[in-house]
Design a protein around this motif. Sequence first.
Motif, PDB file in Angstrom:
ATOM      1  N   LEU A   1      -3.843   6.233  -3.893  1.00 21.59           N
ATOM      2  CA  LEU A   1      -3.206   5.899  -5.284  1.00 21.59           C
ATOM      3  C   LEU A   1      -1.979   5.718  -5.272  1.00 21.59           C
ATOM      4  O   LEU A   1      -1.239   4.979  -5.694  1.00 21.59           O
ATOM      5  CB  LEU A   1      -3.696   6.984  -6.148  1.00 21.59           C
ATOM      6  N   ASN A   2      -1.083   6.779  -4.544  1.00 22.58           N
ATOM      7  CA  ASN A   2       0.435   6.554  -4.589  1.00 22.58           C
ATOM      8  C   ASN A   2       0.812   5.668  -3.521  1.00 22.58           C
ATOM      9  O   ASN A   2       1.811   4.934  -4.006  1.00 22.58           O
ATOM     10  CB  ASN A   2       0.897   8.166  -3.969  1.00 22.58           C
TER      11      ASN A   2
ATOM     12  N   VAL B   1      -7.474  -5.183  -5.599  1.00 26.94           N
ATOM     13  CA  VAL B   1      -7.867  -3.907  -5.663  1.00 26.94           C
ATOM     14  C   VAL B   1      -9.311  -3.469  -5.870  1.00 26.94           C
ATOM     15  O   VAL B   1      -9.712  -4.138  -6.892  1.00 26.94           O
ATOM     16  CB  VAL B   1      -7.003  -3.177  -6.608  1.00 26.94           C
TER      17      VAL B   1
ATOM     18  N   LEU C   1      -0.814   2.750  -3.303  1.00 24.45           N
ATOM     19  CA  LEU C   1      -1.040   1.707  -4.198  1.00 24.45           C
ATOM     20  C   LEU C   1       0.458   1.220  -5.137  1.00 24.45           C
ATOM     21  O   LEU C   1       0.562   0.214  -5.407  1.00 24.45           O
ATOM     22  CB  LEU C   1      -2.255   1.918  -5.060  1.00 24.45           C
ATOM     23  N   ALA C   2       0.698   2.573  -5.644  1.00 25.38           N
ATOM     24  CA  ALA C   2       1.772   2.352  -6.583  1.00 25.38           C
ATOM     25  C   ALA C   2       3.101   2.018  -6.216  1.00 25.38           C
ATOM     26  O   ALA C   2       3.765   1.171  -6.448  1.00 25.38           O
ATOM     27  CB  ALA C   2       2.112   4.002  -7.451  1.00 25.38           C
ATOM     28  N   GLU C   3       3.360   2.804  -4.648  1.00 30.41           N
ATOM     29  CA  GLU C   3       4.714   2.453  -4.282  1.00 30.41           C
ATOM     30  C   GLU C   3       5.041   1.330  -3.520  1.00 30.41           C
ATOM     31  O   GLU C   3       6.126   0.637  -3.214  1.00 30.41           O
ATOM     32  CB  GLU C   3       4.950   3.746  -2.983  1.00 30.41           C
ATOM     33  N   GLY C   4       3.640   0.707  -2.883  1.00 30.49           N
ATOM     34  CA  GLY C   4       3.670  -0.429  -1.982  1.00 30.49           C
ATOM     35  C   GLY C   4       3.736  -1.572  -2.828  1.00 30.49           C
ATOM     36  O   GLY C   4       3.436  -1.665  -4.296  1.00 30.49           O
TER      37      GLY C   4
ATOM     38  N   TYR D   1      -8.254   3.682  -2.292  1.00 31.22           N
ATOM     39  CA  TYR D   1      -8.508   2.258  -2.837  1.00 31.22           C
ATOM     40  C   TYR D   1      -8.483   1.485  -1.624  1.00 31.22           C
ATOM     41  O   TYR D   1      -8.146   1.693  -0.272  1.00 31.22           O
ATOM     42  CB  TYR D   1      -7.461   2.044  -3.823  1.00 31.22           C
TER      43      TYR D   1
ATOM     44  N   PHE E   1       1.959  -4.816  -3.511  1.00 33.19           N
ATOM     45  CA  PHE E   1       0.705  -5.425  -3.343  1.00 33.19           C
ATOM     46  C   PHE E   1       0.415  -6.753  -4.300  1.00 33.19           C
ATOM     47  O   PHE E   1      -0.575  -6.802  -4.694  1.00 33.19           O
ATOM     48  CB  PHE E   1      -0.267  -4.572  -3.397  1.00 33.19           C
ATOM     49  N   LYS E   2       1.650  -7.490  -4.343  1.00 36.19           N
ATOM     50  CA  LYS E   2       1.532  -8.794  -5.233  1.00 36.19           C
ATOM     51  C   LYS E   2       0.690  -9.623  -4.407  1.00 36.19           C
ATOM     52  O   LYS E   2       0.783  -9.912  -3.211  1.00 36.19           O
ATOM     53  CB  LYS E   2       3.060  -9.362  -5.339  1.00 36.19           C
TER      54      LYS E   2
END
Lengths: 364, 364
Positions: free
Chosen positions: A246-247, A259, A249-252, A231, A254-255
Amino acid sequence: MDYVSVKEGETDLVVPSSFVPKKRDPVFYNPHMELSRDVGVAVARLTKPVTYCDALSGSGARGIRVAKEAGAKVTLIDLNPVAIELARKNAVENGVEVEAIHDNCNTVLSSRKFDFVDIDPFGPPVRYLDAAMSAVRSQGVLGVAATDTSALCGTYPGACQRKYDATPLRCDCFNEVGLRILLGYVARAALRFSYGMTPLFSHVTRHYMRLYARVDRAGGAVKESRKNVNYFVYRFSDLDRRFVTLNELAEGDFKGYNVAGPLWTGPYSDVDFTLRLADELAQPQYSKGKVASEIARLVSEEQGVAVPYFNLHKLCETKAASPPRMQFVFDELKRRGFLASRTHMEPLGIRTNAPVKEITGLIG
Amino acid sequence: MDYVSVKEGETDLVVPSSFVPKKRDPVFYNPHMELSRDVGVAVARLTKPVTYCDALSGSGARGIRVAKEAGAKVTLIDLNPVAIELARKNAVENGVEVEAIHDNCNTVLSSRKFDFVDIDPFGPPVRYLDAAMSAVRSQGVLGVAATDTSALCGTYPGACQRKYDATPLRCDCFNEVGLRILLGYVARAALRFSYGMTPLFSHVTRHYMRLYARVDRAGGAVKESRKNVNYFVYRFSDLDRRFVTLNELAEGDFKGYNVAGPLWTGPYSDVDFTLRLADELAQPQYSKGKVASEIARLVSEEQGVAVPYFNLHKLCETKAASPPRMQFVFDELKRRGFLASRTHMEPLGIRTNAPVKEITGLIG
């Protein structure tokens, strides 16, 4: 309908005289695609396929050139009987034997095997790709074009999500995101057929995107391909950007970021192959060879940096500053130890591994 | 090879006597799929297709039953000439006319149109879906099975990523995640062909997953379909879970969570259709109708809650507590105003819209 003769490369072609393609024209020949066909012939000469399928052949310009100029055993397919008839005549005129099939290309591709399959549609290639994957041999080559650049580049995000199963982004590097979505789509289709995909050469123009890629059933190639579909996160306020899994993206956190993806995050061309392609295209027989060769040389330089390019003017807008000279930015970035190159995708583009703060530090 | 006669529904079939399918058996008939075929015939009787294609027909058990018991004009396709020969004989024995084609199903599907296309492979259906989408009419029905449940359920995550272009998760609701990945894959393939997908009925068993869905070119159906393909986040420490969009995944803080998807996050069956299906399957002619009807009735109850089910024993493990009675948990959740139902996917499953803390509060 009236016809005229044209010469492309070393091939003489009879084509409809109305050069600007209209919807009701029964046979499609697009003179603006000559550069694309020069590249296609050069790729075929370098990859040396024994069997080559021009799956959406129209009047056969691409396939007949490959038969004549690259010596492949060529199969042409088109649903339009007038186009196939003209393709047969063009083959005879050029003294090459081709197999010209009047049928739906997916029907033919589902039951045949080729070393090289080219999908050159008017619009998106997605509905032909599964059939193409079933037809191309392991270690064979796939050529894929897309002319629906407005979908891939994010003007119509819904169309991109529907057709390419991916979210585009109308950002400063919109066409690179589009090319990477196309590459990612082809890689994902390849994986369905247990193929890894390795791009040999890809490029974008205003009207189309094009890729040539090798597919390979070997475990290493499959694994590498999977690793390269990820991504892209992008922040409009300062143009910060990066590729993420993908992981990540979830863990970081990114407010505030947008995407895009899934998309291809590996090199979009093979440096070694692209340099050989640039040499090949510099030969005198290619009508658009000079321009094409320059594009290939620039593309080879671009592969050192994995981050999508920055548009200098868009960067300046974030600081309400007037733009410095491009050369100044390149020199300064290199002096500070970063990689920096131009890109064939955008005259104002800067491809660099420097963080966005380093670049904006040079502005205003 | 030896043959025997069996009766399924109202149809008499001659099938190979070696009931346990072996790799070298040239004709495939699987008696364990009788329930699946009962459901398939019932779905065909309710949806009333004029033309029906059993695209991977084997000896024709499913298609011939649909011809005889649902009155459709049936086309059978199989790459195995012995299977097709046997299918022809079975059709004659049952007094039905079917079209039986010995060919690659993708070749046939690419050039034909049907009201109902059924894809019943041994393994994953992914390589047939694009061809199936090109063959099914708008407002027609697609039946899709997958027997590679170990890939979909996360035992082999790499295989799932490769084939279904999605990340599975070996969690307490692994088979629901698997079914939703399959549904999501079919929805994404449908979107490539400008179709929205609406599930009519889906269910999982230990050995296969099955879905029946309507496809529709109408803009509303396409939009709804796109909205229903998203991601799933899951935390192993307390079994917290939720569906999220790609943007929510980026914007939210999901440190410590695992991600699965893309997958289908809408209802996996239509309540109204599934209740009618339960009534239909309760008719005496279906050999496995009683069990199938009970499954359908439970599936209809499950659609009220969109969150994947919790496994009571796995919840208890997070608190090192011994499990309470299932009925106690259901009663307590309902008393507190939450929805709660059993699931056909797992005897220890609790489908509820209560947050995980509410459920674990009832334990230990």
